[in-house]
Design a protein around this motif. Structure first.
Motif, PDB file in Angstrom:
ATOM      1  N   ARG A  15       0.845  -1.197   0.000  1.00 36.06           N
ATOM      2  CA  ARG A  15       0.000   0.000   0.000  1.00 36.06           C
ATOM      3  C   ARG A  15       0.881   1.248   0.000  1.00 36.06           C
ATOM      4  NH1 ARG A  15      -0.688  -2.414   4.960  1.00 36.06           N
ATOM      5  NH2 ARG A  15      -2.758  -3.161   4.359  1.00 36.06           N
ATOM      6  N   GLY A  16       0.235   2.398  -0.085  1.00 35.04           N
ATOM      7  CA  GLY A  16       0.912   3.671   0.114  1.00 35.04           C
ATOM      8  C   GLY A  16       2.016   3.971  -0.883  1.00 35.04           C
ATOM      9  N   ILE A  17       3.107   4.540  -0.382  1.00 30.44           N
ATOM     10  CA  ILE A  17       4.217   4.969  -1.224  1.00 30.44           C
ATOM     11  C   ILE A  17       4.853   3.787  -1.949  1.00 30.44           C
ATOM     12  CG2 ILE A  17       6.565   5.893  -1.147  1.00 30.44           C
ATOM     13  CD1 ILE A  17       5.540   7.881   0.993  1.00 30.44           C
ATOM     14  N   GLY A  18       5.078   2.689  -1.244  1.00 27.79           N
ATOM     15  CA  GLY A  18       5.694   1.527  -1.873  1.00 27.79           C
ATOM     16  C   GLY A  18       4.861   0.988  -3.010  1.00 27.79           C
ATOM     17  N   ARG A  19       3.554   0.937  -2.826  1.00 27.12           N
ATOM     18  CA  ARG A  19       2.661   0.465  -3.881  1.00 27.12           C
ATOM     19  C   ARG A  19       2.727   1.377  -5.100  1.00 27.12           C
ATOM     20  NH1 ARG A  19      -2.353  -2.479  -3.653  1.00 27.12           N
ATOM     21  NH2 ARG A  19      -3.559  -2.174  -5.562  1.00 27.12           N
ATOM     22  N   ALA A  34       7.635  -7.067  -5.865  1.00 27.77           N
ATOM     23  CA  ALA A  34       7.099  -6.267  -4.771  1.00 27.77           C
ATOM     24  C   ALA A  34       7.016  -7.120  -3.513  1.00 27.77           C
ATOM     25  CB  ALA A  34       5.720  -5.738  -5.146  1.00 27.77           C
ATOM     26  N   VAL A  35       7.472  -6.577  -2.390  1.00 31.30           N
ATOM     27  CA  VAL A  35       7.440  -7.341  -1.137  1.00 31.30           C
ATOM     28  C   VAL A  35       6.858  -6.481  -0.023  1.00 31.30           C
ATOM     29  CG1 VAL A  35       9.424  -8.744  -1.836  1.00 31.30           C
ATOM     30  CG2 VAL A  35       9.795  -6.702  -0.450  1.00 31.30           C
ATOM     31  N   PRO A  42      -2.432  -8.011  -3.260  1.00 32.34           N
ATOM     32  CA  PRO A  42      -2.539  -6.549  -3.182  1.00 32.34           C
ATOM     33  C   PRO A  42      -3.471  -5.955  -4.226  1.00 32.34           C
ATOM     34  CG  PRO A  42      -0.243  -7.284  -3.268  1.00 32.34           C
ATOM     35  CD  PRO A  42      -1.083  -8.444  -3.639  1.00 32.34           C
ATOM     36  N   GLY A  43      -3.776  -6.704  -5.275  1.00 35.84           N
ATOM     37  CA  GLY A  43      -4.653  -6.189  -6.322  1.00 35.84           C
ATOM     38  C   GLY A  43      -4.028  -5.055  -7.112  1.00 35.84           C
ATOM     39  N   PHE A  44      -2.778  -5.239  -7.520  1.00 35.47           N
ATOM     40  CA  PHE A  44      -2.106  -4.212  -8.301  1.00 35.47           C
ATOM     41  C   PHE A  44      -2.839  -3.948  -9.612  1.00 35.47           C
ATOM     42  CE2 PHE A  44       1.686  -5.970  -5.967  1.00 35.47           C
ATOM     43  CZ  PHE A  44       1.944  -4.829  -5.223  1.00 35.47           C
ATOM     44  N   HIS A  45      -2.764  -2.721 -10.098  1.00 39.37           N
ATOM     45  CA  HIS A  45      -3.332  -2.403 -11.400  1.00 39.37           C
ATOM     46  C   HIS A  45      -2.602  -3.156 -12.507  1.00 39.37           C
ATOM     47  CE1 HIS A  45      -4.687   1.341  -9.200  1.00 39.37           C
ATOM     48  NE2 HIS A  45      -5.803   0.808  -9.633  1.00 39.37           N
ATOM     49  N   ASN A  46      -1.291  -3.331 -12.318  1.00 39.60           N
ATOM     50  CA  ASN A  46      -0.488  -4.075 -13.281  1.00 39.60           C
ATOM     51  C   ASN A  46      -0.361  -5.520 -12.809  1.00 39.60           C
ATOM     52  OD1 ASN A  46       1.649  -5.234 -14.804  1.00 39.60           O
ATOM     53  ND2 ASN A  46       2.460  -3.201 -15.243  1.00 39.60           N
ATOM     54  N   PRO A  47      -0.997  -6.459 -13.474  1.00 40.68           N
ATOM     55  CA  PRO A  47      -0.990  -7.849 -13.004  1.00 40.68           C
ATOM     56  C   PRO A  47       0.369  -8.527 -13.118  1.00 40.68           C
ATOM     57  CG  PRO A  47      -2.009  -7.712 -15.173  1.00 40.68           C
ATOM     58  CD  PRO A  47      -1.760  -6.293 -14.733  1.00 40.68           C
ATOM     59  N   ASP A  48       1.312  -7.918 -13.804  1.00 37.47           N
ATOM     60  CA  ASP A  48       2.628  -8.522 -13.972  1.00 37.47           C
ATOM     61  C   ASP A  48       3.554  -8.277 -12.789  1.00 37.47           C
ATOM     62  OD1 ASP A  48       1.963  -9.570 -16.463  1.00 37.47           O
ATOM     63  OD2 ASP A  48       2.587  -7.750 -17.511  1.00 37.47           O
ATOM     64  N   ILE A  49       3.143  -7.436 -11.852  1.00 39.62           N
ATOM     65  CA  ILE A  49       3.959  -7.222 -10.655  1.00 39.62           C
ATOM     66  C   ILE A  49       3.959  -8.497  -9.829  1.00 39.62           C
ATOM     67  CG2 ILE A  49       4.191  -5.915  -8.510  1.00 39.62           C
ATOM     68  CD1 ILE A  49       2.915  -3.530  -9.931  1.00 39.62           C
ATOM     69  N   ASP A  50       5.150  -8.941  -9.462  1.00 37.13           N
ATOM     70  CA  ASP A  50       5.340 -10.208  -8.748  1.00 37.13           C
ATOM     71  C   ASP A  50       5.391  -9.922  -7.247  1.00 37.13           C
ATOM     72  OD1 ASP A  50       5.923 -12.796  -8.077  1.00 37.13           O
ATOM     73  OD2 ASP A  50       7.980 -12.767  -8.834  1.00 37.13           O
TER      74      ASP A  50
END
Length: 241
Positions: A15-19, A34-35, A42-50
């Motif tokens: 979440r937040g700045i890291g997201r 991403a950790v 996390p439901g990222f907008h970009n589904p390719d984020i691991d």
């Protein structure tokens, strides 16, 4: 795209700045790992984020990440140390040692462990850009929050030390200093605390995580190829006074 084909590790990315940093780097062509300590998608907008669950204060968790990268024959081009906590607003007279050690473990030791992993993997191999998220409260004083202030001040000098130490070895290390930013951590602070900071911010508004991510993108990209050891304040003018 400004970081096309680069591999980026971003902590505190749930979440937040890291997201926001993870999303922006991915949008600019980076392969983002991403950790965060939080479980679940996390439901990222970009589904390719691991995304992987990880405790940044754990030496063994960082080693597990290094082992996974090595097994996949990946290198690290970018490390963004964005994980941070501020669970107490206590001053020197009432801070508990438990709270102090928890904040230092995440905000300071987590940054050290990240830099240690990235530099040990990449020295002699390829250029590396590290961006550490500090805070305006690492540069100037405020009321209370002594553990948070201490941890963020340490991050600034750790950044400078690593920048000087590895400047000739293809490693750039910079710190970004957010001001008052619209994140979950800020929203749960006492309203009067946020109002006091806002009143002292010349631009007269709160910042957005995406504005921090834009600064991180610059420092992580080749546009900042001659920038190391810098502290970039993204704070609406707060520290210019």
């Amino acid at each position: 795209m400004r970081v096309q084909g680069k591999v980026a590790v971003v902590t505190g990315a749930y979440r937040g700045i890291g997201r926001a940093c993870a999303e922006r780097l991915a949008a600019e062509g980076s392969r983002v790992i991403a950790v965060d300590i939080a479980a679940g998608d996390p439901g990222f907008h970009n589904p390719d984020i691991d995304y992987h669950r990880m405790d940044v204060g754990s030496e063994s968790d960082w080693q597990a990440l290094a082992d996974r990268l090595a097994a996949e024959a990946r290198q690290i081009d970018i490390l963004v140390n964005a994980a941070g906590i501020a669970p107490t607003k206590a001053g020197a007279h009432d801070v508990t040692l438990t709270d102090w050690e928890q904040i230092i473990r995440v905000n300071q030791t987590g940054v050290l462990l990240g830099m240690r992993m990235a530099t040990s993997m990449m020295l002699g191999r390829a250029p590396l850009a590290i961006v550490n998220i500090s805070s305006i409260w690492g540069q100037v004083g405020g009321s209370g929050q002594i553990a948070y202030h201490a941890s963020k001040g340490a991050v600034i000098n750790m950044t400078r030390n690593a920048a000087v130490t590895y400047a000739k070895q293809g490693v750039r290390v910079n710190a970004l200093l957010p001001g008052l930013i619209d994140t979950d951590m800020v929203r749960v602070q006492p309203p009067e605390m946020n109002a006091a900071t806002l009143a002292l911010t010349p631009m007269g508004r709160i910042g957005l995580p995406e504005e921090i991510a834009a600064g991180v993108l610059f420092l992580a990209s080749d546009d900042a190829s001659f920038v190391t050891g810098a502290t970039l304040a993204v704070d609406g003018g707060f520290t210019a006074q």
